[in-house]
Design an enzyme around this catalytic site. Structure first.
Site, PDB file in Angstrom:
ATOM      1  CB  SER A  64      -1.078   0.103   1.311  1.00  0.00           C
ATOM      2  OG  SER A  64      -1.639  -0.977   1.196  1.00  0.00           O
ATOM      3  N   GLY A  82      -6.867   0.584   6.977  1.00  0.00           N
ATOM      4  CA  GLY A  82      -6.343  -0.980   7.447  1.00  0.00           C
ATOM      5  C   GLY A  82      -5.044  -0.707   6.883  1.00  0.00           C
ATOM      6  CB  CYS A  83      -2.479  -3.127   5.688  1.00  0.00           C
ATOM      7  SG  CYS A  83      -2.479  -3.285   7.280  1.00  0.00           S
ATOM      8  CB  VAL A  84      -6.116  -0.315   1.902  1.00  0.00           C
ATOM      9  CG1 VAL A  84      -6.567  -1.805   2.125  1.00  0.00           C
ATOM     10  CG2 VAL A  84      -6.949   0.483   3.003  1.00  0.00           C
TER      11      VAL A  84
END
Lengths: 500, 241, 110
Positions: A466, C108-110
């Protein structure tokens, strides 16, 4: 990428070097503070408590009594300066408080003031300081500019690990009521719904069903992504980003294809639909334990024999080193696989034993390099061989792709640079820090790119993926140049006609 | 007699202070497995890792070549100088001590070179200057003056060696006598006493600390061996299938 | 930074996401787009409507694959990819489009 940028993106230098000390260069960068509901869901007070000073000092004393590492680190730094130019945030910002020793000193100077004789008697002489509101604010700022990647500890002659110090500092901050919103909100979602994103079970089921359709459309093979399938052999625990985001989801598809071709019986769990454990980032043993126990519970409920972790850096550190300590022994697992395994280990094994049919030329359109994720490289192992966490991913890449090239050696392996977004800093209000902290990695990427015309960088961590998808464009790369390792694997698998 | 009592006091505080610190390190739990990877899997491997760090300064070598050169010269010199001082406390002088004594002034020069290099780095490298407290400079100066005064006594201002040995052997046997009246010797002994006094309360604790740092001392064996956190409530399985 | 539309003030979080999904209106989206100098086309609205429908059913923003597939169905297959979504919403479909649609920010992990 046409997002507004209100800071100067650093020029990539010819080599990684000390940018020069620039006091306060990143003092304006701090994450949003957690609100009442985020704090209280984790058992922390909702706002700065009365008598916070005394409580913080007491907590510091409590922690030096609970963690030998912290106690030794508070006493042992001789200020040799070996670490001062090793942190990616220092190299990217030049802020001296991002030198690991200076970051530790923010806490150590307070420790010296209240817990050591010279600090009590001659504070100025030894640099001891009172715990004031300014100091608390500096803690909040700079302990949220540490991604807990442990690179500094590789170069410390006594092995001081700043990540332990920043975890302790964050635990103190949470205890007095000034936690960080991003991390605490995420942990709250795991407690409530089982994953970082907050995907409820029906959404997860719908997402997986959609992916099954996609895969069948792509390769004509009915690859399944089972959810809550009791009696399966393997429980796959993977970061929820794998369900949600790109390029993560291509990795998830890769795992599914591998399991399918190898004929392994596996399932995901809606109760433990997350590999990540942000409890680590805030040094909260209780929260880390609570999150970890969901995994044990899911494994028991589903009656699996093995637990496999997907591509997530710190999750693998927790799984490899902490899981049985946190949850109690996993004595119900198959004796052949008594500990959690990494999906890279599974794939590596299958490749070695010839149970996967791969054609690496399927990836001939790609020229790849590999980013060692910090928590994998410095916090875990793989394959039960020394350095396996570096070796296995590379062997898998080499098996499925013909064009693999290394970045400079001082930026890989156990000296790898953090992506710049780890340790609970993967939040948009810290974008300036994240972009600048990625500078050393971007420098290394540019170096290998110039020599070998790289098309993609491969990673095995959801945060890394990400982070790079976000920051690559700031440096003139494309957001889709970051790949999941298991996308490469999945794309190289050869499907026999009779399987269709 | 004053010098004798001062040294006794300093030595007692040094030993007790250090012991208390070591006991604290040993008794404080290491709740989780946090070895810095790749880490050794066996106890022998851990010993090797520690020896490489303590004798060769392996990590420092990777970090900064100049700091490594100066730091290693200083520590190696200090070790030889310290051991050769046993000549004042053994009668007859132990054989191996007698063998290293001829090198002790060379070792003292190594200390001076190392310390001067470290001090220059502390003053000239902006990053290191930024992290330095007054005590960090003073600590180097303390060692420099100790080494320098020793060298001066070796080359120029010879103390009453026989009187000194009488004094030091008296310290060992408990028959205190007067330290020969020579100002440089008093400076040397006084600073040594100061060093003993501050050791257990200062950054010199890195010397015992490194042996208790889980980052170095733990093995990479979490997979095979269940590690228990002594202060966590839930270390036993609370549910069965 | 609350957002004001026609005299009513709507609470948002630090980054301008509505705190209450149910108070959303077209006018709020228009106001958000206006302050970003983003001109909303029918394609933008298709995304926004899909996000709201999905959230109403599942209490979460759709995964990127689900979103691109839905866009592909509605706007043509060649547009069913994240490149196109980033053209529409340069800050990212998950982030900018969710904000316009009145969804909370997916984190989140985004």
């Amino acid at each position: 990428m046409t997002e507004k940028i209100d800071f100067d993106v650093p020029e990539i230098p010819a080599r990684i070097e000390d940018p020069g000390v620039q006091p306060h260069a990143s003092s304006h960068l701090k994450p949003y503070r957690a609100q009442h509901q985020h704090q209280e869901a984790l058992g922390f007070p909702g706002e700065l408590v009365d008598g916070w000073q005394e409580k913080a000092i007491d907590k510091l004393g409590e922690l030096t009594g609970k963690y030998r590492s912290l106690q030794v680190f508070m006493d042992s730094c001789m200020k040799c300066g070996a670490c001062t130019d090793k942190c990616h945030y220092y190299l990217g910002t030049g802020d001296p408080n991002n030198m690991p020793v200076a970051r530790q000193d923010l806490l150590r100077n307070v420790y010296r003031r209240y817990y050591t004789l010279p600090g009590k008697l001659f504070p100025k002489l030894v640099g001891a300081v009172d715990l004031t509101e300014d100091v608390l604010d500096q803690w909040y700022t700079y302990f949220h500019q540490c991604s807990q990647c442990r690179r500094c500890s590789v170069f410390c002659p006594v092995g001081i690990d700043t990540s332990e110090v920043s975890m302790a500092a964050r635990e103190i901050l949470d205890t007095v009521g000034t936690g960080q919103k991003y991390v605490n909100e995420v942990i709250g979602k795991v407690h409530r719904l089982g994953n970082n994103l907050g995907l409820p079970e029906p959404a997860l089921a719908d997402t997986l069903e959609g992916l099954e359709e996609d895969i069948e459309e792509e390769i004509g093979v009915p690859v399944r992504l089972p959810l809550d399938q009791a009696g399966a052999d393997i429980l796959l625990v993977t970061p929820s980003a794998d369900f949600f985001a790109e390029p993560h989801v291509d990795g998830l598809i890769g795992y599914a294809k591998v399991f399918h071709q190898a004929g392994l019986s596996w399932t995901l769990s809606s109760h433990a639909s997350e590999a990540a454990n942000f409890g680590l980032f805030i040094g909260s043993y209780d929260n880390m334990q609570q999150v970890a126990k969901r995994i044990r519970q899911a494994a028991l409920d589903l009656g699996v024999k093995r637990i496999v972790f997907g591509e997530c850096g710190h999750a693998w550190r927790v799984a490899y080193n902490f899981l049985s300590t946190l949850t109690g022994p996993l004595e119900f697992l198959d004796t052949a696989f008594p500990s959690p395994q990494h999906v890279v280990e599974v794939t590596h094994n299958l490749l070695q034993s010839g149970r996967l049919q791969v054609d690496p030329s399927a990836n001939d359109d790609k020229r790849v390099t590999y980013h060692d994720s910090c928590n994998v490289a410095r916090g875990s192992g793989m394959g039960d061989i020394p350095g396996g966490q570096m070796l296995l991913p590379r062997q898998v890449i080499n098996a499925v792709c013909n064009n693999f090239f290394e970045m400079p050696a001082n930026t890989t392996g156990d000296a790898t640079f953090c992506c710049g977004g780890g340790g609970g800093l993967l939040t948009d209000e810290l974008i300036e820090l994240r972009v600048k902290g990625a500078l050393p990695r971007m420098q290394a990427l540019q170096t290998v790119d110039k020599a070998h015309d790289i098309t993609h960088m491969v990673a095995i961590c959801a945060i890394c993926k990400s982070q790079f998808a976000k920051v690559l464009p700031y440096y003139g790369f494309q957001m889709d140049q970051i790949l999941s390792l298991h996308q490469l694997v999945g794309d190289a698998l050869v499907w026999k006609v009779n399987e269709v | 007699m004053f010098a004798g009592w001062l040294l006794y006091l300093a030595f007692a505080i040094f030993i007790l202070g250090l012991l208390a610190r070591i006991l604290r390190y040993a008794r404080t739990p290491a709740p989780l497995k946090i070895p810095l990877m790749p880490a050794p899997r066996t106890t022998g491997g851990v010993v090797l890792r520690l020896l490489q760090e303590v004798l060769l300064f392996r990590s420092l070598f990777r970090a900064s070549r100049w700091t490594w050169v100066f730091g290693w010269l200083f520590h190696a010199g200090l070790l030889i100088v310290a051991l050769s001082h046993l000549q004042y406390f053994t009668d007859p002088i132990w054989g191996w001590v007698a063998m290293i004594v001829p090198f002790s002034h060379m070792a003292a020069y190594a200390m001076v070179v190392g310390l001067t290099g470290l001090l220059c780095r502390r003053i000239m490298v902006v990053r290191i200057r930024y992290i330095s407290a007054p005590s960090d400079y003073l600590m180097l100066v303390l060692f420099l003056v100790l080494a320098g005064s020793g060298l001066l006594m070796h080359h120029v201002f010879y103390p009453d060696i026989l009187g000194l040995r009488h004094f030091t052997l008296g310290l060992v046997s408990g028959n205190l006598s007067a330290l020969p009246a020579q100002w440089l010797l008093w400076v040397h002994i006084g600073l040594f006493a100061l060093l003993l006094l501050i050791f257990p309360f200062s950054k010199l604790l890195h010397a015992p600390g490194v042996f208790f740092n889980p980052v170095f001392t733990q093995r990479d064996n979490a997979r095979g061996k269940h590690h228990v956190n002594p202060w966590s409530e839930n270390t036993e399985p609370d549910d069965k299938r | 930074m609350p957002i004001e539309v026609d005299g009513t003030i709507y609470d948002t979080d630090e980054e301008g996401y509505l705190l209450d999904f149910n108070v959303w209106s077209r006018e709020i989206t228009l106001k958000m787009a206006e302050s970003d100098s983003c001109e909303l086309t029918d394609s933008h609205w298709e995304v926004i409507h899909f996000l709201r429908e999905y959230y109403e059913e599942y209490q979460i923003a759709p995964a990127i694959r689900i979103l691109t597939k839905a866009v592909g169905r509605k706007l043509g297959k060649e547009k069913g990819n994240s490149k196109y979504l980033y053209q529409l919403y340069p800050e990212g479909p998950a982030k900018q489009a969710c904000r316009y649609a009145g969804l909370p920010k997916p984190t989140g992990c985004v």
